[in-house]
Scaffold this motif. Structure first.
Motif, PDB file in Angstrom:
ATOM      1  N   LYS A  36       0.842  -1.202   0.010  1.00  0.00           N
ATOM      2  CA  LYS A  36      -0.110   0.003  -0.023  1.00  0.00           C
ATOM      3  C   LYS A  36       1.011   1.313   0.024  1.00  0.00           C
ATOM      4  O   LYS A  36       0.565   1.997  -0.599  1.00  0.00           O
ATOM      5  N   TYR A  37       2.025   1.252   0.830  1.00  0.00           N
ATOM      6  CA  TYR A  37       3.006   2.359   0.732  1.00  0.00           C
ATOM      7  C   TYR A  37       3.501   2.545  -0.589  1.00  0.00           C
ATOM      8  O   TYR A  37       3.616   3.887  -0.937  1.00  0.00           O
ATOM      9  N   VAL A  38       3.912   1.600  -1.156  1.00  0.00           N
ATOM     10  CA  VAL A  38       4.532   1.633  -2.473  1.00  0.00           C
ATOM     11  C   VAL A  38       3.525   2.278  -3.463  1.00  0.00           C
ATOM     12  O   VAL A  38       3.847   3.093  -4.221  1.00  0.00           O
ATOM     13  N   GLN A  40       0.981   3.934  -2.895  1.00  0.00           N
ATOM     14  CA  GLN A  40       0.684   5.424  -2.612  1.00  0.00           C
ATOM     15  C   GLN A  40       1.628   6.256  -3.253  1.00  0.00           C
ATOM     16  O   GLN A  40       1.594   7.312  -3.691  1.00  0.00           O
ATOM     17  N   LYS A  41       3.209   5.974  -2.919  1.00  0.00           N
ATOM     18  CA  LYS A  41       4.386   6.773  -3.211  1.00  0.00           C
ATOM     19  C   LYS A  41       4.273   6.731  -4.937  1.00  0.00           C
ATOM     20  O   LYS A  41       4.584   7.827  -5.546  1.00  0.00           O
ATOM     21  N   VAL A  42       3.811   5.469  -5.504  1.00  0.00           N
ATOM     22  CA  VAL A  42       3.715   5.680  -7.206  1.00  0.00           C
ATOM     23  C   VAL A  42       2.724   6.725  -7.595  1.00  0.00           C
ATOM     24  O   VAL A  42       2.649   7.313  -8.299  1.00  0.00           O
ATOM     25  N   GLU A  44       1.674   9.120  -5.859  1.00  0.00           N
ATOM     26  CA  GLU A  44       2.082  10.556  -5.457  1.00  0.00           C
ATOM     27  C   GLU A  44       3.078  11.080  -6.583  1.00  0.00           C
ATOM     28  O   GLU A  44       3.258  12.158  -6.846  1.00  0.00           O
ATOM     29  N   HIS A  45       4.082  10.170  -6.973  1.00  0.00           N
ATOM     30  CA  HIS A  45       5.343  10.579  -7.484  1.00  0.00           C
ATOM     31  C   HIS A  45       5.225   9.661  -8.762  1.00  0.00           C
ATOM     32  O   HIS A  45       6.371   9.125  -9.117  1.00  0.00           O
ATOM     33  N   VAL A  49       8.693   8.277 -10.822  1.00  0.00           N
ATOM     34  CA  VAL A  49       9.120   6.845 -10.706  1.00  0.00           C
ATOM     35  C   VAL A  49       9.328   6.157 -11.945  1.00  0.00           C
ATOM     36  O   VAL A  49      10.118   5.494 -12.205  1.00  0.00           O
TER      37      VAL A  49
END
Length: 138
Positions: A36-38, A40-42, A44-45, A49
């Motif tokens: 989930k964290y990855v 979310q980061k993908v 966002e960015h 990425v």
């Protein structure tokens, strides 16, 4: 898929100790949180990425190309010549198949284009309002 998951859960429940089941559950939970964290980061960015991943891909390709060239250069002369000869034969066979394909296709293409030309000419000449001077040219 659900049946396989149910069978796996049943197997774990029946054959794995309770402490190990807790460890597996905690591990799965951490993995899900990490995913989930990855994600979310993908989200966002994402563009950054993707650009970084592409740049990494290009760099890896360059490294592989350099390594291949160095490995090739490090081969004994007889091995390099054998590889070059094999490449030459492959290229010759490609050219041979191109020529063969053109030889086989040429009569069919001529027939199709002649037929299309005749059909077009017949359609044009069948126009009763066509001027005589144009009809003579066609």
């Amino acid at each position: 898929v659900y049946e396989a998951g149910a069978l796996a859960a049943q197997y774990v429940h029946e054959n794995v100790g309770e402490e190990r089941q807790v460890q597996m559950s905690e591990g799965a939970s951490k993995m899900l949180q990490g995913t989930k964290y990855v994600a979310q980061k993908v989200a966002e960015h994402g563009e950054v990425v993707i650009k970084q991943a592409y740049n990494t891909y290009v760099q890896a390709g360059n490294v592989m190309q350099t390594a291949t060239e160095e490995a090739y250069a490090g081969l004994p002369e007889e091995k390099r010549k054998a590889i070059e000869e094999k490449r030459r034969r492959v290229e010759e066979s490609k050219e041979h198949f191109k020529e063969l394909g053109m030889t086989l296709v040429r009569p069919v293409w001529k027939s199709v284009s002649d037929s299309a030309g005749r059909a077009l000419r017949d359609a044009v000449l069948s126009d009763p309002d066509m001027w005589t001077c144009v009809r003579q040219i066609v």
